[in-house]
Each structure stands twice: as structure tokens, then as C-alpha cells.
Design an enzyme around this catalytic site. Structure first.
Site, short mmCIF file in Angstrom:
data_model
loop_
_atom_site.label_atom_id
_atom_site.label_comp_id
_atom_site.label_asym_id
_atom_site.label_seq_id
_atom_site.Cartn_x
_atom_site.Cartn_y
_atom_site.Cartn_z
N THR A 8 0.76 -1.21 0.07
CA THR A 8 0.00 0.13 0.07
C THR A 8 0.75 1.23 -0.10
O THR A 8 1.92 1.22 0.54
CB THR A 8 -1.09 0.01 1.37
OG1 THR A 8 -0.27 0.39 2.50
CG2 THR A 8 -1.82 -1.22 1.30
N ALA A 10 2.39 2.73 -2.62
CA ALA A 10 3.71 2.57 -3.30
C ALA A 10 4.05 3.35 -4.33
O ALA A 10 5.02 3.32 -5.07
CB ALA A 10 3.71 0.98 -4.10
N TYR A 190 -0.86 10.78 14.62
CA TYR A 190 0.19 9.93 13.72
C TYR A 190 0.76 8.93 14.73
O TYR A 190 1.08 7.81 14.39
CB TYR A 190 0.94 10.73 13.09
CG TYR A 190 2.23 9.93 12.37
CD1 TYR A 190 2.15 9.45 11.29
CD2 TYR A 190 3.53 9.96 12.95
CE1 TYR A 190 3.19 8.53 10.39
CE2 TYR A 190 4.57 9.20 12.27
CZ TYR A 190 4.17 8.73 11.01
OH TYR A 190 5.22 7.86 10.64
P1 NDP Z 1 5.05 9.06 2.05
O1 NDP Z 1 4.19 10.36 2.26
O2 NDP Z 1 6.23 9.15 0.86
O3 NDP Z 1 4.28 7.82 1.50
C1 NDP Z 1 3.14 7.40 1.86
C2 NDP Z 1 2.29 6.86 0.95
O4 NDP Z 1 0.98 6.80 1.66
C3 NDP Z 1 2.14 7.50 -0.37
O5 NDP Z 1 2.15 6.49 -1.34
C4 NDP Z 1 0.65 7.82 -0.35
O6 NDP Z 1 -0.27 8.01 -1.53
C5 NDP Z 1 0.23 6.86 0.43
N1 NDP Z 1 -1.15 7.27 1.09
C6 NDP Z 1 -1.60 8.36 1.92
N2 NDP Z 1 -2.93 8.35 2.14
C7 NDP Z 1 -3.41 7.26 1.56
C8 NDP Z 1 -4.73 6.74 1.33
N3 NDP Z 1 -5.84 7.22 2.00
N4 NDP Z 1 -4.84 5.75 0.63
C9 NDP Z 1 -3.88 4.92 -0.03
N5 NDP Z 1 -2.66 5.49 0.11
C10 NDP Z 1 -2.45 6.69 0.74
O7 NDP Z 1 5.66 8.59 3.38
P2 NDP Z 1 6.85 7.50 3.77
O8 NDP Z 1 7.27 6.84 2.51
O9 NDP Z 1 7.96 7.92 4.70
O10 NDP Z 1 5.93 6.49 4.50
C11 NDP Z 1 5.65 5.10 4.44
C12 NDP Z 1 5.68 4.50 5.67
O11 NDP Z 1 6.76 4.48 6.69
C13 NDP Z 1 4.63 4.94 6.63
O12 NDP Z 1 3.96 3.82 7.36
C14 NDP Z 1 5.39 5.73 7.69
O13 NDP Z 1 4.61 5.80 8.96
C15 NDP Z 1 6.59 5.03 7.81
N6 NDP Z 1 7.80 5.69 8.40
C16 NDP Z 1 8.22 6.50 7.87
C17 NDP Z 1 9.45 7.21 8.29
C18 NDP Z 1 10.23 8.51 7.69
O14 NDP Z 1 11.23 8.79 8.21
N7 NDP Z 1 9.71 8.79 6.43
C19 NDP Z 1 10.17 6.59 9.67
C20 NDP Z 1 9.50 5.58 10.21
C21 NDP Z 1 8.34 5.10 9.62
P3 NDP Z 1 0.00 9.54 -2.40
O15 NDP Z 1 1.35 9.22 -3.21
O16 NDP Z 1 -1.02 9.26 -3.42
O17 NDP Z 1 0.15 10.54 -1.52
#
Ligand code: NDP
Length: 315
Positions: A8, A10, A190
Site C-alpha cells: 500500500t 507504493a 500519527y
Molecule cells: P510518503 O508520504 O512518501 O508515502 C506515503 C504513501 O501513503 C504515499 O504513497 C501516499 O499516497 C500513501 N497514502 C496516503 N494516504 C493514503 C490513502 N488514503 N490511501 C492510500 N494510500 C495513501 O511517506 P513514507 O514513505 O515516509 O511513509 C511510508 C511508511 O513509512 C509509513 O507507514 C510511515 O509511517 C513509515 N515511516 C516513515 C518514516 C520516515 O522517516 N519517513 C520513519 C518511520 C516510519 P500518495 O502518493 O497518493 O500521496
């Protein structure tokens, strides 16, 4: 045969980097579960992913109907489902007012926890039916939900309290929009959602690991300070956060490296242990990390599970 992994969110950040890492092995087909089809297809192209190595299927986690529809659509592909990665998330640290999912739940917990909870529950039978040697359900956690770490102690801290807000529907109508019943705070919502993710993984393990043989895992991939997750933050924060993480806390990890870590949890033959929260040390070696007291509270996990079931219509 190739393995099939659903990821999810991606379309960017960690999810995209993981999809790319898996597709490059030639051993995986990735189902990119994304809310924005065009963005996902452009992202896959820009990442140089072979077009035969992935399928994009629409999923908006902010709508339970969309989650159910996604499950139907994925089944129609008639591919086995070997691994499911619950990765998508929203982070709304500067929001003054709550926003809501289609079903009326506060957005951060609604998307990050409740949407994924329904998805994971629905897909468990598909995982169970797969003949892949190591079937896995992975829910991405975070250190920020972990109050036994330095980063997890930056206020506002995660705290689910007695879950009274969740029990009330998390909708701001007659109940709080926060799980613990407090005032709206986007950053805390969050972190709370991430504690829910880690509790859910462990409850899955307790209830279903023996029966299904599925490996349940969570992880903290490191601080990926460059992803879109921080897009809602103030500009000064976005400017200073990556160098701060790189040079001060030294917790910084590139999207590519984080993607390799999550891809390891998906596919590495040595990471089959269930119920584990994986982390990586400075040399990028994986280890089983400890969770905070709240994030490993089995009674809370059970209560969270039962309340979540009601909210997503499974009970
Ligand atoms: P991003 O914001 O780059 O990616 C988040 C993704 O979630 C995007 O693809 C976004 O879609 C998608 N998304 C958001 N809302 C929805 C929705 N309603 N339905 C479907 N998809 C949705 O963040 P990260 O890659 O950093 O985050 C990914 C994971 O990593 C998360 O679980 C976060 O908690 C975790 N994480 C991140 C850290 C960090 O430092 N960045 C540290 C620890 C954990 P769209 O592209 O359309 O916006």
C-alpha cells in the site's frame, strides 16, 4: 514461480523504494495499492521498474468501501497473494482542525490504522490460501510511536489511554477524535496510529500465526527524512530535518536503503520469525528490537482489536 507482494502507498517514499527493490530482483510481482493511479504509474516509470513487474490497483484507505472493492479487484487478478505490506500513511502535524475519512474517522488513525486493519483482516484468508513457502503480513511501524526511545519521547508522545475516543467512534460527534479522548493533535494522532500498527501486528501473531503459518512482522526502517511524509510540515522544518537527521541524530537513511530494508522483511529467507519488530543498526544489519511498554501491551492490543473490528464492520 514469482512471489506476489501487495504494497500500500507504493506511489512514493518507502513504498515505492520497496516496490523497486523487489521488482529488480526479478523474483517478485508487486501489486501497487495506490489512491492515485496516474501518480503511481509515473512513479514506477521514473523509478525504472519493468512494466511486467507490477500491477497498479486503486486503493483509498480513507474509505472502507474502497478497501473492500480493492480486495475484490485484487482477487479478480487471479494471482496468488503471498505477502501484504501495510505501508501507506498520512502525517498531519500542522493541522489545526481534524479531517475525516469517508466513514467519519479522524484521518491519521482512519487511514494508517483502521483502513489497514480491514485490509489485513480481509486478505488473511488469501495469504493462508497461497502455497508460497514464506507468507508474510508486514505492518510498517515507527520509532515515533515508541516511548522507550529518544525519538519517541519528543512531545507530543503517543498514548492510547483507555481507548475511550476509539470506542466512541473517533468522529468528533459525541466522542473525541483522539484515541485517548483528548484534544485534537495531528502529530500525536500519527504517533498513536503507529502504536496501533505495532499492536495490531502482535495481536495478529497471537491469534493467527500458528493456525495460518503466516509470518507477522513490523519494522522501523530508519528516519527517511526526505519522503513525502513531511510534506504537510512547515517549510523550515522540511529544510532542516534531513541534515539534522544526517549529522546530529545520525538516524538518517536514504529512501533506497530503507526500501532495501523493507524488501528484506518481505523476502529474506532468514527473516521468517513472526511477531517481530525489526530494526537495523549502523552497519545496516537487522535485529529484533524491543517495543515500548504501551506498544507491547497485550491487553491493550486485544481491546484495540475488538474496538477496531466494530468500527470497520467486522463484528
Ligand atoms: P510518503 O508520504 O512518501 O508515502 C506515503 C504513501 O501513503 C504515499 O504513497 C501516499 O499516497 C500513501 N497514502 C496516503 N494516504 C493514503 C490513502 N488514503 N490511501 C492510500 N494510500 C495513501 O511517506 P513514507 O514513505 O515516509 O511513509 C511510508 C511508511 O513509512 C509509513 O507507514 C510511515 O509511517 C513509515 N515511516 C516513515 C518514516 C520516515 O522517516 N519517513 C520513519 C518511520 C516510519 P500518495 O502518493 O497518493 O500521496
Amino acid at each position: 514461480r514469482k512471489g506476489t507482494a501487495i504494497i500500500t502507498g507504493a506511489s512514493s517514499g518507502l513504498g515505492l523504494a520497496t516496490a523497486k527493490a523487489l521488482s529488480e530482483t526479478g523474483k517478485w510481482h508487486v501489486i501497487m495499492a495506490c489512491r492515485d493511479f496516474l501518480k503511481a504509474s509515473r512513479a514506477a516509470k521514473a523509478a525504472g521498474m519493468d512494466k511486467d513487474s507490477f500491477t497498479i490497483v486503486h486503493l483509498n484507505l480513507a474509505s472502507l468501501d474502497s478497501v473492500r472493492q480493492f480486495v475484490k479487484n485484487v482477487r479478480q487478478l487471479e494471482m496468488p497473494i503471498d505477502v501484504v505490506v501495510c505501508n501507506a500513511a498520512v502525517y498531519l502535524p500542522t493541522a489545526k482542525e481534524p479531517s475525516y475519512t469517508a466513514d467519519g474517522f479522524e484521518m491519521s488513525v482512519g487511514v494508517n490504522h483502521l483502513g489497514h486493519f480491514l485490509l489485513a483482516r480481509e486478505l488473511l484468508s488469501d495469504l493462508q490460501a497461497s502455497d508460497y513457502p514464506s507468507k508474510r503480513l508486514i505492518i510498517v511501524g515507527s520509532i515515533t510511536g515508541n516511548t522507550n526511545t529518544l525519538a519517541g519521547n519528543v512531545p507530543p508522545k503517543a498514548n492510547l489511554g483507555d481507548l475511550r475516543g476509539l470506542a466512541g467512534g473517533l468522529n468528533g460527534v459525541g466522542s473525541s477524535v483522539m484515541i485517548d479522548g483528548g484534544e485534537f493533535d495531528g502529530a500525536k494522532a500519527y504517533k498513536d496510529s503507529k502504536v496501533c500498527n505495532m499492536l495490531t501486528m502482535q495481536e495478529f501473531h497471537r491469534r493467527y500465526h500458528e493456525e495460518t503459518g503466516v509470518t507477522f512482522a513490523s519494522l522501523y526502517p530508519g528516519c527517511i527524512a526526505t519522503t513525502g511524509l513531511f510534506r504537510e510540515h512547515i517549510p523550515l522544518f522540511r529544510l532542516l530535518f534531513p541534515p539534522f537527521q544526517k549529522y546530529i541524530t545520525k538516524g538518517y537513511v536514504s529512501e533506497e536503503e530503507a526500501g532495501k530494508r523493507l524488501a528484506q522483511v518481505v523476502s529474506d529467507p532468514s527473516l521468517t520469525k513472526s511477531g517481530v519488530y525489526w530494526s537495523w543498526n549502523k552497519n545496516s544489519a537487522s535485529f529484533e528490537n524491543q517495543l515500548s511498554e504501551e506498544a507491547s501491551d497485550a491487553d491493550k492490543a486485544k481491546k484495540l482489536w475488538e474496538l477496531s473490528e466494530k468500527l470497520v464492520g467486522l463484528a
